[in-house]
Design a protein around this motif. Sequence first.
Motif, PDB file in Angstrom:
ATOM      1  N   ILE A  59       2.399 -15.512 -51.108  1.00 41.05           N
ATOM      2  CA  ILE A  59       1.522 -14.232 -50.839  1.00 41.05           C
ATOM      3  C   ILE A  59       1.166 -13.593 -52.138  1.00 41.05           C
ATOM      4  O   ILE A  59       0.000 -13.137 -52.417  1.00 41.05           O
ATOM      5  CB  ILE A  59       2.430 -13.555 -49.797  1.00 41.05           C
ATOM      6  CG1 ILE A  59       2.692 -14.050 -48.532  1.00 41.05           C
ATOM      7  CG2 ILE A  59       1.578 -12.247 -49.543  1.00 41.05           C
ATOM      8  CD1 ILE A  59       3.546 -13.668 -47.725  1.00 41.05           C
ATOM      9  N   GLU A 105       8.836 -14.727 -41.279  1.00 38.16           N
ATOM     10  CA  GLU A 105       7.793 -13.936 -40.808  1.00 38.16           C
ATOM     11  C   GLU A 105       8.015 -12.241 -41.301  1.00 38.16           C
ATOM     12  O   GLU A 105       7.322 -11.478 -41.608  1.00 38.16           O
ATOM     13  CB  GLU A 105       7.763 -13.816 -39.253  1.00 38.16           C
ATOM     14  CG  GLU A 105       7.073 -13.074 -38.561  1.00 38.16           C
ATOM     15  CD  GLU A 105       6.912 -13.253 -37.261  1.00 38.16           C
ATOM     16  OE1 GLU A 105       6.202 -13.207 -36.372  1.00 38.16           O
ATOM     17  OE2 GLU A 105       8.032 -13.422 -36.618  1.00 38.16           O
ATOM     18  N   GLU A 108       6.885 -12.077 -44.873  1.00 40.40           N
ATOM     19  CA  GLU A 108       5.448 -11.631 -44.906  1.00 40.40           C
ATOM     20  C   GLU A 108       5.191 -10.308 -44.740  1.00 40.40           C
ATOM     21  O   GLU A 108       4.197  -9.551 -45.042  1.00 40.40           O
ATOM     22  CB  GLU A 108       4.532 -12.729 -43.780  1.00 40.40           C
ATOM     23  CG  GLU A 108       4.556 -14.102 -44.026  1.00 40.40           C
ATOM     24  CD  GLU A 108       3.783 -14.881 -43.517  1.00 40.40           C
ATOM     25  OE1 GLU A 108       3.167 -14.403 -42.723  1.00 40.40           O
ATOM     26  OE2 GLU A 108       3.605 -16.061 -43.848  1.00 40.40           O
ATOM     27  N   ALA A 109       5.941  -9.784 -43.429  1.00 41.34           N
ATOM     28  CA  ALA A 109       5.740  -8.335 -43.300  1.00 41.34           C
ATOM     29  C   ALA A 109       5.940  -7.174 -44.442  1.00 41.34           C
ATOM     30  O   ALA A 109       5.069  -6.399 -44.372  1.00 41.34           O
ATOM     31  CB  ALA A 109       6.314  -8.124 -41.802  1.00 41.34           C
ATOM     32  N   VAL A 112       3.294  -7.707 -47.397  1.00 39.99           N
ATOM     33  CA  VAL A 112       1.859  -7.276 -47.076  1.00 39.99           C
ATOM     34  C   VAL A 112       2.005  -6.147 -46.566  1.00 39.99           C
ATOM     35  O   VAL A 112       1.391  -6.035 -45.290  1.00 39.99           O
ATOM     36  CB  VAL A 112       1.182  -8.515 -46.290  1.00 39.99           C
ATOM     37  CG1 VAL A 112      -0.293  -7.907 -46.331  1.00 39.99           C
ATOM     38  CG2 VAL A 112       1.517  -9.822 -47.069  1.00 39.99           C
ATOM     39  N   THR A 114       0.301  -3.660 -47.006  1.00 38.47           N
ATOM     40  CA  THR A 114      -1.224  -2.933 -47.069  1.00 38.47           C
ATOM     41  C   THR A 114      -1.748  -3.380 -45.598  1.00 38.47           C
ATOM     42  O   THR A 114      -2.573  -2.783 -45.179  1.00 38.47           O
ATOM     43  CB  THR A 114      -2.229  -3.591 -47.964  1.00 38.47           C
ATOM     44  OG1 THR A 114      -2.178  -4.820 -47.646  1.00 38.47           O
ATOM     45  CG2 THR A 114      -1.703  -3.221 -49.156  1.00 38.47           C
ATOM     46  N   ASP A 115      -0.966  -4.179 -44.832  1.00 41.72           N
ATOM     47  CA  ASP A 115      -1.403  -4.454 -43.251  1.00 41.72           C
ATOM     48  C   ASP A 115      -0.826  -3.550 -42.347  1.00 41.72           C
ATOM     49  O   ASP A 115      -1.019  -3.314 -41.110  1.00 41.72           O
ATOM     50  CB  ASP A 115      -0.971  -5.776 -42.966  1.00 41.72           C
ATOM     51  CG  ASP A 115      -1.776  -6.904 -43.599  1.00 41.72           C
ATOM     52  OD1 ASP A 115      -2.845  -6.598 -44.206  1.00 41.72           O
ATOM     53  OD2 ASP A 115      -1.578  -7.946 -43.494  1.00 41.72           O
ATOM     54  N   GLY A 116       0.154  -2.533 -42.896  1.00 39.93           N
ATOM     55  CA  GLY A 116       0.784  -1.412 -42.151  1.00 39.93           C
ATOM     56  C   GLY A 116       2.272  -1.683 -42.286  1.00 39.93           C
ATOM     57  O   GLY A 116       2.787  -2.545 -43.065  1.00 39.93           O
ATOM     58  N   PRO A 119       6.005  -4.954 -38.371  1.00 33.81           N
ATOM     59  CA  PRO A 119       5.930  -4.334 -36.988  1.00 33.81           C
ATOM     60  C   PRO A 119       7.268  -4.569 -36.241  1.00 33.81           C
ATOM     61  O   PRO A 119       8.167  -5.248 -36.687  1.00 33.81           O
ATOM     62  CB  PRO A 119       4.931  -5.737 -36.483  1.00 33.81           C
ATOM     63  CG  PRO A 119       4.311  -6.087 -37.826  1.00 33.81           C
ATOM     64  CD  PRO A 119       5.027  -5.738 -39.031  1.00 33.81           C
TER      65      PRO A 119
END
Length: 166
Positions: A59, A105, A108-109, A112, A114-116, A119
Amino acid sequence: MNSNEAPAGTKRLAAHTPRLDWAKLHPEAFKAMIRLDAAARQGLDPALLDLVKIRASQINHCAYCLDMHSKDALAAGETAERIIQLDAWRESKHFYTAREIAAIELTEAITVLTDGFVPAEVYARAADEFDETELARLIVAITTINAWNRFGVSTRLVPGHYTPAG
Protein backbone atom coordinates in the motif's frame (compact mmCIF):
# COMPACT_ATOMS: atom_id res chain seq x y z
CA MET A 1 21.03 -15.98 -11.60
CA ASN A 2 19.90 -14.22 -8.42
CA SER A 3 17.03 -11.74 -8.09
CA ASN A 4 19.37 -8.81 -8.75
CA GLU A 5 20.70 -10.12 -12.05
CA ALA A 6 19.09 -9.64 -15.45
CA PRO A 7 18.68 -12.57 -17.85
CA ALA A 8 21.61 -13.06 -20.22
CA GLY A 9 21.68 -10.51 -23.00
CA THR A 10 19.54 -7.92 -21.23
CA LYS A 11 20.45 -4.97 -19.12
CA ARG A 12 18.34 -3.66 -16.28
CA LEU A 13 18.05 -0.01 -15.43
CA ALA A 14 20.34 1.35 -12.75
CA ALA A 15 19.10 1.41 -9.17
CA HIS A 16 18.28 4.79 -7.69
CA THR A 17 20.49 6.17 -4.97
CA PRO A 18 19.27 6.63 -1.42
CA ARG A 19 18.69 10.20 -0.28
CA LEU A 20 20.35 9.81 3.09
CA ASP A 21 21.20 7.24 5.73
CA TRP A 22 18.71 8.26 8.40
CA ALA A 23 19.74 5.44 10.74
CA LYS A 24 23.33 6.65 10.76
CA LEU A 25 22.35 10.32 11.04
CA HIS A 26 19.87 9.75 13.88
CA PRO A 27 20.96 6.54 15.63
CA GLU A 28 18.82 7.18 18.72
CA ALA A 29 15.65 7.17 16.62
CA PHE A 30 16.81 4.08 14.73
CA LYS A 31 17.53 2.23 17.98
CA ALA A 32 14.08 3.24 19.29
CA MET A 33 12.49 1.84 16.11
CA ILE A 34 14.41 -1.41 16.55
CA ARG A 35 13.08 -1.69 20.12
CA LEU A 36 9.53 -0.88 18.96
CA ASP A 37 9.82 -3.46 16.18
CA ALA A 38 10.97 -6.11 18.66
CA ALA A 39 8.07 -5.30 20.98
CA ALA A 40 5.62 -5.35 18.04
CA ARG A 41 6.63 -8.92 17.15
CA GLN A 42 5.93 -10.27 20.64
CA GLY A 43 2.92 -12.52 20.89
CA LEU A 44 2.02 -12.49 17.18
CA ASP A 45 2.24 -15.40 14.77
CA PRO A 46 5.31 -14.68 12.59
CA ALA A 47 3.50 -15.82 9.41
CA LEU A 48 0.60 -13.46 10.11
CA LEU A 49 3.03 -10.67 10.87
CA ASP A 50 4.79 -11.27 7.53
CA LEU A 51 1.47 -10.85 5.69
CA VAL A 52 0.75 -7.62 7.58
CA LYS A 53 4.21 -6.22 6.80
CA ILE A 54 3.98 -7.13 3.13
CA ARG A 55 0.45 -5.73 2.72
CA ALA A 56 1.27 -2.40 4.40
CA SER A 57 4.44 -2.14 2.32
CA GLN A 58 2.44 -2.77 -0.88
CA ILE A 59 0.00 0.00 0.00
CA ASN A 60 2.80 2.41 0.93
CA HIS A 61 4.86 1.50 -2.15
CA CYS A 62 7.91 0.77 -0.01
CA ALA A 63 10.02 -1.34 -2.36
CA TYR A 64 12.75 -1.82 0.23
CA CYS A 65 10.33 -3.25 2.80
CA LEU A 66 8.57 -5.36 0.15
CA ASP A 67 11.91 -6.86 -0.78
CA MET A 68 12.86 -7.54 2.84
CA HIS A 69 9.59 -8.90 4.15
CA SER A 70 8.80 -11.02 1.08
CA LYS A 71 12.23 -12.63 1.30
CA ASP A 72 11.82 -13.17 5.06
CA ALA A 73 8.39 -14.74 4.52
CA LEU A 74 9.67 -17.05 1.79
CA ALA A 75 12.64 -18.05 3.96
CA ALA A 76 10.23 -18.85 6.81
CA GLY A 77 8.20 -21.15 4.57
CA GLU A 78 5.49 -18.86 3.23
CA THR A 79 4.40 -19.70 -0.30
CA ALA A 80 5.06 -17.41 -3.25
CA GLU A 81 1.43 -17.90 -4.23
CA ARG A 82 0.08 -16.34 -1.01
CA ILE A 83 2.53 -13.44 -1.27
CA ILE A 84 1.60 -12.81 -4.91
CA GLN A 85 -2.14 -12.96 -4.17
CA LEU A 86 -1.91 -10.61 -1.18
CA ASP A 87 -2.46 -7.46 -3.24
CA ALA A 88 -5.69 -9.02 -4.57
CA TRP A 89 -6.83 -10.71 -1.36
CA ARG A 90 -10.48 -9.69 -1.83
CA GLU A 91 -10.58 -11.86 -4.95
CA SER A 92 -8.48 -14.64 -3.45
CA LYS A 93 -9.65 -14.97 0.15
CA HIS A 94 -9.48 -18.74 -0.17
CA PHE A 95 -5.69 -18.51 0.15
CA TYR A 96 -6.01 -17.15 3.71
CA THR A 97 -7.66 -17.91 7.03
CA ALA A 98 -10.43 -15.75 8.50
CA ARG A 99 -7.91 -14.53 11.08
CA GLU A 100 -5.43 -13.53 8.37
CA ILE A 101 -8.13 -11.73 6.38
CA ALA A 102 -9.17 -9.79 9.48
CA ALA A 103 -5.54 -8.75 10.05
CA ILE A 104 -5.03 -7.82 6.39
CA GLU A 105 -8.23 -5.78 6.35
CA LEU A 106 -7.27 -4.00 9.58
CA THR A 107 -3.82 -3.34 8.11
CA GLU A 108 -5.40 -1.62 5.12
CA ALA A 109 -7.72 0.48 7.30
CA ILE A 110 -4.92 1.66 9.58
CA THR A 111 -2.50 2.22 6.70
CA VAL A 112 -4.89 4.27 4.55
CA LEU A 113 -6.17 6.73 7.14
CA THR A 114 -6.88 9.27 4.41
CA ASP A 115 -10.02 7.22 3.68
CA GLY A 116 -11.29 8.12 7.15
CA PHE A 117 -11.22 6.41 10.50
CA VAL A 118 -10.86 2.67 10.88
CA PRO A 119 -14.41 1.51 10.07
CA ALA A 120 -16.30 -0.05 12.96
CA GLU A 121 -17.08 -3.18 10.95
CA VAL A 122 -13.39 -3.73 10.12
CA TYR A 123 -12.43 -3.32 13.76
CA ALA A 124 -15.28 -5.64 14.82
CA ARG A 125 -14.13 -8.38 12.44
CA ALA A 126 -10.61 -8.11 13.83
CA ALA A 127 -11.96 -8.14 17.40
CA ASP A 128 -13.86 -11.35 16.57
CA GLU A 129 -10.61 -13.05 15.52
CA PHE A 130 -8.19 -11.64 18.10
CA ASP A 131 -8.53 -11.17 21.85
CA GLU A 132 -7.88 -7.65 23.20
CA THR A 133 -4.21 -8.29 23.95
CA GLU A 134 -3.61 -9.78 20.52
CA LEU A 135 -5.50 -6.92 18.90
CA ALA A 136 -3.39 -4.35 20.74
CA ARG A 137 -0.25 -6.15 19.59
CA LEU A 138 -1.55 -6.30 16.01
CA ILE A 139 -2.27 -2.55 16.00
CA VAL A 140 1.24 -1.87 17.28
CA ALA A 141 2.70 -4.12 14.57
CA ILE A 142 0.69 -2.38 11.84
CA THR A 143 1.69 1.04 13.13
CA THR A 144 5.35 -0.02 13.31
CA ILE A 145 5.56 -1.29 9.73
CA ASN A 146 3.89 1.91 8.56
CA ALA A 147 6.61 3.91 10.32
CA TRP A 148 9.33 1.74 8.73
CA ASN A 149 7.67 2.22 5.33
CA ARG A 150 7.72 5.97 5.75
CA PHE A 151 11.43 5.93 6.57
CA GLY A 152 12.09 3.69 3.58
CA VAL A 153 10.06 5.70 1.09
CA SER A 154 11.13 9.16 2.23
CA THR A 155 14.84 8.29 2.25
CA ARG A 156 14.58 6.10 -0.88
CA LEU A 157 16.13 2.96 0.55
CA VAL A 158 17.28 0.71 -2.29
CA PRO A 159 15.64 -2.74 -2.60
CA GLY A 160 17.28 -5.86 -3.90
CA HIS A 161 20.26 -6.30 -1.60
CA TYR A 162 18.57 -7.80 1.46
CA THR A 163 19.38 -11.38 2.43
CA PRO A 164 17.29 -13.10 5.14
CA ALA A 165 19.13 -14.24 8.25
CA GLY A 166 19.72 -17.93 8.68
